[in-house]
Write an enzyme that holds these catalytic residues in place. Structure first.
Site, PDB file in Angstrom:
ATOM      1  N   CYS A   2      53.849  34.858  39.381  1.00  0.00           N
ATOM      2  CA  CYS A   2      54.910  33.855  39.222  1.00  0.00           C
ATOM      3  C   CYS A   2      56.195  34.521  38.717  1.00  0.00           C
ATOM      4  O   CYS A   2      56.764  35.362  39.394  1.00  0.00           O
ATOM      5  CB  CYS A   2      54.431  32.722  38.318  1.00  0.00           C
ATOM      6  N   HIS A  58      49.439  30.842  40.882  1.00  0.00           N
ATOM      7  CA  HIS A  58      48.712  31.239  39.677  1.00  0.00           C
ATOM      8  C   HIS A  58      47.238  31.405  40.014  1.00  0.00           C
ATOM      9  O   HIS A  58      46.505  30.413  40.032  1.00  0.00           O
ATOM     10  CB  HIS A  58      48.888  30.181  38.583  1.00  0.00           C
ATOM     11  N   GLU A  93      44.925  32.464  38.212  1.00  0.00           N
ATOM     12  CA  GLU A  93      44.092  32.071  37.061  1.00  0.00           C
ATOM     13  C   GLU A  93      43.893  30.564  36.976  1.00  0.00           C
ATOM     14  O   GLU A  93      43.084  30.095  36.187  1.00  0.00           O
ATOM     15  CB  GLU A  93      44.721  32.613  35.766  1.00  0.00           C
TER      16      GLU A  93
END
Lengths: 251, 199
Positions: free
Chosen positions: B77, B175, B177
């Site tokens: 990001c 993202h 994660e």
């Protein structure tokens, strides 16, 4: 093409879920991390946790559960309830929350929205608005819907968006708990006039209600609690239905 | 393996760290040039505002160290955007690793672009085992335009770059994660990649 999001909401009190949750194969139905992991594995696009621990019972350690959720959850999650300052937000983000949701604190001091957006970015500032129809207007309530304010829904939503809110979580108190469908007209008006995503809440009782809130209500996301927790609707079945109805969902 | 997550006061590291640890690796925050030089894998996360993040990188000396790293580096990001030459956000000078610049989404759609979107054309060891059209979680107001170093694309209002790679440097706008199974696979692929060959 962005997917329309399905968001289960969990009430948390002193680190445990309070609303009865009826899932098979859970060791501890009140364990928040286990539920979070379960929902994220089933295809929930995000999770919202509403901390309803009374403010006088809330100690510094009372947010430990956020860390446990962050360790096991592979989708974004939002924490709301009792947030009154930038310090609260900083702590929650440090513990791994992706966004925070503020409600009464913004009504007390609208400039809090500006300060949070400036410090942490609009993307993590959700303003939750509870409202009901009174006469011919939607009146905003505070403190979990217990206390009426002088604010009107559409003006307030527009103001907090101007101040930097990144998303609006709108709950129709008239629809909440009825399981008879969402407040489609109000949601559509918010979703088509605000420059930020709108999460619709209140009234979900059947898969058709989700189709309606996305197709007619133009909502970016739909939030529900009881129907997911008690297993009336499972997230995989809901998403499969929405896909058949040509709603874009993450499968 | 020493997985280091760059800590420079831009957003929380917790989620990235937890995601790496779910894959069975130890992930340590790194805030000094020496921390980064000792790493086998470097993850460069970031949520927040480009200019203040860039200033922090310069103040800590990390801005000079990151472009010189030879181990695999993954920018996520804002981390990826800071690895570019510039960002329109705050008219920020980046680290110059990727020869492109982050721009703001225009009028005509809701900004930030937040939620799950599909990526296409994933090419790179990063996308091994990930279906074309897989869903990833995005939250951003600035984007990289389509470019020759692009490893995957996405579409929101216009086509934009979802992942980019040059030598040992990789970046993704989404993202991983927070992107469920697909994101976990991408992180696993990154940690398994030696930084050489096809990027």
């Amino acid at each position: 093409m962005l997917a329309r999001r399905i968001i289960p909401c969990l009430d948390v009190k002193e680190g445990r879920t309070v609303k009865g949750v009826n899932f098979e194969h859970l060791r501890d139905a009140g364990d928040i991390a286990e539920l979070a992991e379960r929902y994220s594995r089933e295809g929930a696009d995000e999770l919202v946790f509403l901390d309803i621990t009374a403010s006088h019972d809330r100690r510094a350690t009372a947010r430990d559960w956020v860390t446990r959720v962050a360790e096991v959850t592979r989708v974004p999650f939002t924490v709301g309830g009792g947030i009154t300052s930038a310090r609260d937000v900083e702590e929650l983000l440090r513990r791994g929350a992706d966004k925070v949701s503020i409600n009464s604190a913004a009504l007390d001091d609208a400039s809090l929205v500006n300060r949070l957006a400036r410090s942490f970015g609009s993307q993590c500032v959700v303003v939750a608005i509870d409202a009901r129809v009174e006469g011919d207007a939607w009146r905003v309530y505070r403190q979990g819907g217990r206390v009426a304010t002088s604010r009107e829904l559409f003006e307030w939503a527009s103001e907090v968006t101007d101040r930097g809110a990144g998303e609006i979580l709108f709950t129709s108190m008239d629809h909440d708990g009825t399981r008879r469908g969402f407040a489609l007209e109000a949601i559509a008006r918010l979703a088509t006039t605000l420059p930020v995503p709108v999460i619709a809440s209140g009234g979900a009782g059947a898969v058709e209600h989700f189709r309606d809130v996305f197709v007619d209500g133009k909502a970016d996301a739909a939030l529900a609690a009881g129907i997911f927790h008690f297993g009336q609707i499972t997230i995989p079945a809901l998403k499969a239905y929405l896909a058949r109805e040509h709603v874009t969902v993450r499968l | 393996m020493n997985v280091t997550i760059i800590e420079y006061g831009a957003g929380n590291l917790f989620s990235v760290r937890a995601a790496v640890e779910r894959l069975g690796h130890v992930a340590a925050p790194g805030s000094t040039p020496d921390d980064l030089r000792a790493a086998d894998r470097v993850i460069f996360p970031g949520v927040g505002q480009a200019l203040s993040a860039s200033e922090k990188l310069r103040a800590t000396g990390l801005a000079d160290v990151i472009p010189a790293l030879r181990v695999p580096v993954l920018g996520i990001c804002l981390g990826m955007q800071l690895m570019c030459e510039r960002s329109e956000e705050g008219d920020t000078e980046g680290l110059g690793i990727f020869p492109t610049a982050a721009q703001r989404f225009g009028e005509g759609c809701k900004v930030p672009h937040v939620g799950w979107n599909r990526i296409s054309g994933g090419r790179s060891p990063l996308f091994d085992g990930i279906d074309d059209g897989a869903w990833f979680y995005f939250v951003h107001s600035y984007y990289l335009p389509v470019n020759p170093l692009q490893l995957a694309g996405c579409h929101y209002q216009l086509p934009f770059c979802a992942a980019i790679g040059r030598d040992n440097f990789l970046g993704c706008q989404f993202h991983p994660e927070k992107s469920g199974d697909a994101g976990e696979r991408l992180l696993r692929n990154f940690l398994a990649w030696d930084g050489h060959g096809r990027a």
